[in-house]
Design a protein around this motif. Structure first.
Motif, PDB file in Angstrom:
ATOM      1  N   LEU A  61     -98.986 -70.757 -33.266  1.00  0.00           N
ATOM      2  CA  LEU A  61     -98.946 -72.094 -32.692  1.00  0.00           C
ATOM      3  C   LEU A  61     -97.784 -72.860 -33.295  1.00  0.00           C
ATOM      4  O   LEU A  61     -97.594 -72.862 -34.507  1.00  0.00           O
ATOM      5  CB  LEU A  61    -100.267 -72.811 -32.980  1.00  0.00           C
ATOM      6  N   GLY A  62     -96.987 -73.516 -32.458  1.00  0.00           N
ATOM      7  CA  GLY A  62     -95.834 -74.258 -32.942  1.00  0.00           C
ATOM      8  C   GLY A  62     -96.039 -75.755 -32.853  1.00  0.00           C
ATOM      9  O   GLY A  62     -97.167 -76.256 -32.920  1.00  0.00           O
ATOM     10  N   ALA A  63     -94.938 -76.475 -32.666  1.00  0.00           N
ATOM     11  CA  ALA A  63     -94.981 -77.936 -32.668  1.00  0.00           C
ATOM     12  C   ALA A  63     -95.204 -78.528 -31.282  1.00  0.00           C
ATOM     13  O   ALA A  63     -95.350 -79.737 -31.153  1.00  0.00           O
ATOM     14  CB  ALA A  63     -93.679 -78.487 -33.247  1.00  0.00           C
ATOM     15  N   VAL A  64     -95.218 -77.689 -30.249  1.00  0.00           N
ATOM     16  CA  VAL A  64     -95.273 -78.181 -28.871  1.00  0.00           C
ATOM     17  C   VAL A  64     -96.610 -77.818 -28.243  1.00  0.00           C
ATOM     18  O   VAL A  64     -97.007 -76.649 -28.250  1.00  0.00           O
ATOM     19  CB  VAL A  64     -94.126 -77.591 -28.031  1.00  0.00           C
ATOM     20  N   ALA A  65     -97.307 -78.816 -27.700  1.00  0.00           N
ATOM     21  CA  ALA A  65     -98.590 -78.563 -27.039  1.00  0.00           C
ATOM     22  C   ALA A  65     -98.755 -79.520 -25.869  1.00  0.00           C
ATOM     23  O   ALA A  65     -98.241 -80.641 -25.884  1.00  0.00           O
ATOM     24  CB  ALA A  65     -99.748 -78.722 -28.026  1.00  0.00           C
ATOM     25  N   PRO A 120     -94.819 -83.253 -32.569  1.00  0.00           N
ATOM     26  CA  PRO A 120     -94.446 -83.890 -33.827  1.00  0.00           C
ATOM     27  C   PRO A 120     -93.326 -83.127 -34.534  1.00  0.00           C
ATOM     28  O   PRO A 120     -93.014 -81.987 -34.177  1.00  0.00           O
ATOM     29  CB  PRO A 120     -95.750 -83.831 -34.644  1.00  0.00           C
ATOM     30  N   HIS A 121     -92.712 -83.766 -35.537  1.00  0.00           N
ATOM     31  CA  HIS A 121     -91.674 -83.116 -36.339  1.00  0.00           C
ATOM     32  C   HIS A 121     -92.041 -83.253 -37.814  1.00  0.00           C
ATOM     33  O   HIS A 121     -93.006 -83.928 -38.165  1.00  0.00           O
ATOM     34  CB  HIS A 121     -90.304 -83.740 -36.049  1.00  0.00           C
ATOM     35  N   ILE A 122     -91.258 -82.626 -38.680  1.00  0.00           N
ATOM     36  CA  ILE A 122     -91.607 -82.571 -40.101  1.00  0.00           C
ATOM     37  C   ILE A 122     -91.555 -83.929 -40.787  1.00  0.00           C
ATOM     38  O   ILE A 122     -92.123 -84.081 -41.868  1.00  0.00           O
ATOM     39  CB  ILE A 122     -90.715 -81.574 -40.864  1.00  0.00           C
ATOM     40  N   TYR A 123     -90.888 -84.915 -40.207  1.00  0.00           N
ATOM     41  CA  TYR A 123     -90.846 -86.237 -40.832  1.00  0.00           C
ATOM     42  C   TYR A 123     -92.125 -87.036 -40.556  1.00  0.00           C
ATOM     43  O   TYR A 123     -92.284 -88.148 -41.064  1.00  0.00           O
ATOM     44  CB  TYR A 123     -89.627 -87.029 -40.341  1.00  0.00           C
ATOM     45  N   MET A 124     -93.023 -86.497 -39.767  1.00  0.00           N
ATOM     46  CA  MET A 124     -94.236 -87.214 -39.394  1.00  0.00           C
ATOM     47  C   MET A 124     -95.381 -86.885 -40.352  1.00  0.00           C
ATOM     48  O   MET A 124     -95.391 -85.847 -41.012  1.00  0.00           O
ATOM     49  CB  MET A 124     -94.638 -86.879 -37.964  1.00  0.00           C
ATOM     50  N   HIS A 125     -96.376 -87.804 -40.384  1.00  0.00           N
ATOM     51  CA  HIS A 125     -97.532 -87.630 -41.255  1.00  0.00           C
ATOM     52  C   HIS A 125     -98.821 -87.670 -40.446  1.00  0.00           C
ATOM     53  O   HIS A 125     -98.859 -88.164 -39.325  1.00  0.00           O
ATOM     54  CB  HIS A 125     -97.550 -88.703 -42.341  1.00  0.00           C
ATOM     55  N   LYS A 126     -99.873 -87.183 -41.061  1.00  0.00           N
ATOM     56  CA  LYS A 126    -101.144 -87.085 -40.361  1.00  0.00           C
ATOM     57  C   LYS A 126    -101.705 -88.450 -39.999  1.00  0.00           C
ATOM     58  O   LYS A 126    -102.390 -88.587 -38.972  1.00  0.00           O
ATOM     59  CB  LYS A 126    -102.140 -86.294 -41.210  1.00  0.00           C
ATOM     60  N   ASP A 127    -101.434 -89.481 -40.815  1.00  0.00           N
ATOM     61  CA  ASP A 127    -101.961 -90.801 -40.467  1.00  0.00           C
ATOM     62  C   ASP A 127    -101.322 -91.327 -39.183  1.00  0.00           C
ATOM     63  O   ASP A 127    -101.941 -92.085 -38.431  1.00  0.00           O
ATOM     64  CB  ASP A 127    -101.792 -91.791 -41.619  1.00  0.00           C
ATOM     65  N   GLU A 147     -99.406 -76.937 -38.767  1.00  0.00           N
ATOM     66  CA  GLU A 147    -100.473 -77.733 -39.378  1.00  0.00           C
ATOM     67  C   GLU A 147    -100.645 -79.079 -38.669  1.00  0.00           C
ATOM     68  O   GLU A 147    -101.776 -79.512 -38.385  1.00  0.00           O
ATOM     69  CB  GLU A 147    -100.146 -77.966 -40.852  1.00  0.00           C
ATOM     70  N   LEU A 148     -99.532 -79.739 -38.364  1.00  0.00           N
ATOM     71  CA  LEU A 148     -99.610 -81.033 -37.681  1.00  0.00           C
ATOM     72  C   LEU A 148    -100.204 -80.880 -36.283  1.00  0.00           C
ATOM     73  O   LEU A 148    -101.011 -81.710 -35.840  1.00  0.00           O
ATOM     74  CB  LEU A 148     -98.223 -81.670 -37.601  1.00  0.00           C
ATOM     75  N   THR A 149     -99.812 -79.821 -35.577  1.00  0.00           N
ATOM     76  CA  THR A 149    -100.346 -79.599 -34.236  1.00  0.00           C
ATOM     77  C   THR A 149    -101.842 -79.313 -34.285  1.00  0.00           C
ATOM     78  O   THR A 149    -102.629 -79.863 -33.485  1.00  0.00           O
ATOM     79  CB  THR A 149     -99.606 -78.435 -33.556  1.00  0.00           C
ATOM     80  N   ARG A 150    -102.255 -78.461 -35.205  1.00  0.00           N
ATOM     81  CA  ARG A 150    -103.676 -78.182 -35.352  1.00  0.00           C
ATOM     82  C   ARG A 150    -104.455 -79.454 -35.696  1.00  0.00           C
ATOM     83  O   ARG A 150    -105.592 -79.636 -35.246  1.00  0.00           O
ATOM     84  CB  ARG A 150    -103.902 -77.138 -36.438  1.00  0.00           C
ATOM     85  N   TYR A 151    -103.834 -80.314 -36.499  1.00  0.00           N
ATOM     86  CA  TYR A 151    -104.521 -81.522 -36.946  1.00  0.00           C
ATOM     87  C   TYR A 151    -104.841 -82.443 -35.778  1.00  0.00           C
ATOM     88  O   TYR A 151    -105.996 -82.867 -35.596  1.00  0.00           O
ATOM     89  CB  TYR A 151    -103.676 -82.258 -37.992  1.00  0.00           C
ATOM     90  N   TRP A 152    -103.817 -82.759 -34.949  1.00  0.00           N
ATOM     91  CA  TRP A 152    -104.098 -83.714 -33.874  1.00  0.00           C
ATOM     92  C   TRP A 152    -105.002 -83.090 -32.807  1.00  0.00           C
ATOM     93  O   TRP A 152    -105.867 -83.786 -32.238  1.00  0.00           O
ATOM     94  CB  TRP A 152    -102.818 -84.299 -33.285  1.00  0.00           C
ATOM     95  N   ILE A 153    -104.844 -81.795 -32.546  1.00  0.00           N
ATOM     96  CA  ILE A 153    -105.724 -81.134 -31.581  1.00  0.00           C
ATOM     97  C   ILE A 153    -107.158 -81.137 -32.113  1.00  0.00           C
ATOM     98  O   ILE A 153    -108.117 -81.375 -31.357  1.00  0.00           O
ATOM     99  CB  ILE A 153    -105.250 -79.702 -31.294  1.00  0.00           C
ATOM    100  N   GLY A 154    -107.308 -80.868 -33.407  1.00  0.00           N
ATOM    101  CA  GLY A 154    -108.635 -80.874 -33.995  1.00  0.00           C
ATOM    102  C   GLY A 154    -109.337 -82.210 -33.853  1.00  0.00           C
ATOM    103  O   GLY A 154    -110.564 -82.263 -33.669  1.00  0.00           O
ATOM    104  N   ARG A 155    -108.587 -83.299 -33.909  1.00  0.00           N
ATOM    105  CA  ARG A 155    -109.175 -84.622 -33.722  1.00  0.00           C
ATOM    106  C   ARG A 155    -109.413 -84.930 -32.252  1.00  0.00           C
ATOM    107  O   ARG A 155    -110.430 -85.514 -31.877  1.00  0.00           O
ATOM    108  CB  ARG A 155    -108.258 -85.690 -34.323  1.00  0.00           C
ATOM    109  N   ALA A 156    -108.467 -84.548 -31.391  1.00  0.00           N
ATOM    110  CA  ALA A 156    -108.549 -84.928 -29.977  1.00  0.00           C
ATOM    111  C   ALA A 156    -109.522 -84.063 -29.189  1.00  0.00           C
ATOM    112  O   ALA A 156    -110.005 -84.488 -28.130  1.00  0.00           O
ATOM    113  CB  ALA A 156    -107.162 -84.863 -29.340  1.00  0.00           C
ATOM    114  N   ARG A 157    -109.844 -82.875 -29.667  1.00  0.00           N
ATOM    115  CA  ARG A 157    -110.662 -81.949 -28.886  1.00  0.00           C
ATOM    116  C   ARG A 157    -112.072 -82.472 -28.640  1.00  0.00           C
ATOM    117  O   ARG A 157    -112.771 -82.001 -27.741  1.00  0.00           O
ATOM    118  CB  ARG A 157    -110.739 -80.595 -29.590  1.00  0.00           C
ATOM    119  N   ASP A 158    -112.513 -83.453 -29.451  1.00  0.00           N
ATOM    120  CA  ASP A 158    -113.854 -84.017 -29.264  1.00  0.00           C
ATOM    121  C   ASP A 158    -113.894 -85.112 -28.205  1.00  0.00           C
ATOM    122  O   ASP A 158    -114.969 -85.609 -27.868  1.00  0.00           O
ATOM    123  CB  ASP A 158    -114.378 -84.570 -30.593  1.00  0.00           C
ATOM    124  N   ILE A 159    -112.728 -85.501 -27.694  1.00  0.00           N
ATOM    125  CA  ILE A 159    -112.694 -86.492 -26.614  1.00  0.00           C
ATOM    126  C   ILE A 159    -113.265 -85.859 -25.344  1.00  0.00           C
ATOM    127  O   ILE A 159    -112.835 -84.763 -24.954  1.00  0.00           O
ATOM    128  CB  ILE A 159    -111.248 -86.976 -26.361  1.00  0.00           C
TER     129      ILE A 159
END
Length: 407
Positions: free
Chosen positions: A337-341, A380-387, A301-313
């Motif tokens: 998809l895992g934690a590494v991209a 990212p790891h599980i201690y991280m947040h979307k913000d 979920e965290l990986t999809r989140y940051w990719i989803g935001r960055a893909r518009d760059i």
């Protein structure tokens, strides 16, 4: 509410806020390179501190008679996580040591062939090339792309097998870009040709469910300081029972060589720091309380989140294959998809971006280059947040704007 209560009605983000409280603060940098080494949870850190203080009071007795007395139970708990017998587990320092044990310990003759890939861990590849120089063992490189689908990869290994093939080195997840290999199918292919399989599981164990039995490999290697959260300096080597006696240990044992898993253990190092192993058990407990399935889903979920935001760059280019449920992109048959991209920005030097992110925005990512692929690895790891991932993407946009303006 105790975040260990997986049935709690607390909202998902509130749950992960409580998980966050179990970890030390990451400062002064936002740590997005957990694929290299992750911070241990606070209770793991405290267990090591307490164990080190115990050692200081009577080192010779407290290290080997007290702390080491817990090792059989640690192995038993790890065996439940990885799905093997405790008698098949050796504890060492990291994946590199485990890989070296396998690479230099499997008995081979001049002309015997070992299948590797261009994407395996560099020191593992170097180990096989060293055996070529010293003994005439022949590494054979299976050619395929990091973004190829599973069928192309299986075909590459199948095509490389000859009557001289003795060993197949398989990286479960490439640290370069998080590409997951179809290891279970490749191990079945190897068994059909009586080939020994060595699986580098440094990036998969504890990040997702992994079963030694289901993989069907002969040797499995991992580090415990990545996704399990054990202290730095802990690794695990799993060797199939029937292969233990025929495999040489990396270091000569103090006692007469016992024909069991103990010969691969840390004992052969001589005096070592037992305190760091005291952190394995609390790391296992925390991992179990959260649950590996939940951990895998969160990391994806965290990986999809940051990719989803960055893909518009403009110019954003992802070098990690996406599974069929990801971001409306063309999928590649490459597992979940895992934690590494890994990503890059067209026309912008990734090494420059890494430096600007670090120095100007206090964001730590990792520049990676292999063959003709280069970019920045984000993990990212599980201690991280979307913000925090929002902070990263905003910093990335600012760094890119600055880099393009200076061109």
């Amino acid at each position: 509410m105790n975040f260990y209560d997986v049935d709690s009605p607390t909202s998902p983000e509130a749950f992960w806020q409580e998980v966050r409280a179990a970890y030390p603060r990451q400062e002064p940098l936002l740590n997005l390179n957990n694929a290299a080494v992750s911070p241990p949870p606070l209770e793991v850190e405290q267990a090591v501190v307490d164990a080190y203080r115990l050692i200081s009071r009577n080192p010779d007795v407290n290290m080997w008679s007290k702390l080491d007395a817990a090792l059989p139970d640690i192995k038993a708990q790890l065996a439940q996580l990885i799905d093997c017998a405790p008698s098949e587990i050796a504890l060492n320092r990291n994946s590199s040591e485990g890989l070296s044990t396998a690479i230099f310990g499997i008995p081979l003759q001049p002309g015997d062939e070992v299948l590797i890939s261009p994407w395996d861990y560099p020191s593992a590849r170097a180990g096989w090339f060293q055996r070529r120089e010293r003994e005439g063992v022949q590494p054979v490189v299976c050619q395929f792309g990091l973004l190829d689908d599973d069928e192309a990869i299986i075909e590459a290994y199948s095509r490389a097998i000859t009557p001289r093939t003795r060993v197949m080195l398989l990286t479960h997840m490439y640290h370069w870009n998080g590409r997951l290999l179809p290891v279970e199918r490749l191990c079945a292919l190897a068994r059909a040709h009586d080939i020994i399989t060595v699986v580098d599981g440094a990036q998969t164990f504890a990040q997702m469910p992994v079963s030694f039995r289901n993989l069907g490999c002969d040797i499995f290697i991992t580090s415990l300081h990545k996704w399990l959260g054990a202290p730095v300096g802990n690794g695990m080597l799993v060797v199939r029972e029937g292969l233990i006696d025929d495999t040489w240990p990396l270091l000569a044992p103090f006692d007469l060589p016992p024909l069991r898993i103990d010969k691969f253990d840390h004992w052969s190092l001589g005096t070592y720091n037992s305190a760091i192993q005291a952190g394995i058990m609390p790391a296992i407990r925390l991992h179990r309380r959260i649950g590996v399935e939940r951990i895998q889903l969160r990391l994806s979920e965290l990986t999809r989140y940051w990719i989803g935001r960055a893909r518009d760059i403009p110019g954003f280019r992802l070098h990690t294959p996406l599974d069929a449920g990801s971001l409306d992109a063309e999928p590649v048959d490459a597992g979940p998809l895992g934690a590494v991209a890994l990503f890059s920005i067209d026309g912008v030097d990734s090494r420059l971006l890494e430096r600007v992110l670090h120095e100007q925005h206090r964001v730590h990512v990792k520049y990676r280059r292999v063959e003709d692929i280069a970019g920045m690895r984000v993990s990212p790891h599980i201690y991280m947040h979307k913000d925090e991932l929002d902070v990263f993407v905003d910093a990335l946009q600012a760094a890119i704007s600055g880099a393009r303006a200076s061109c």
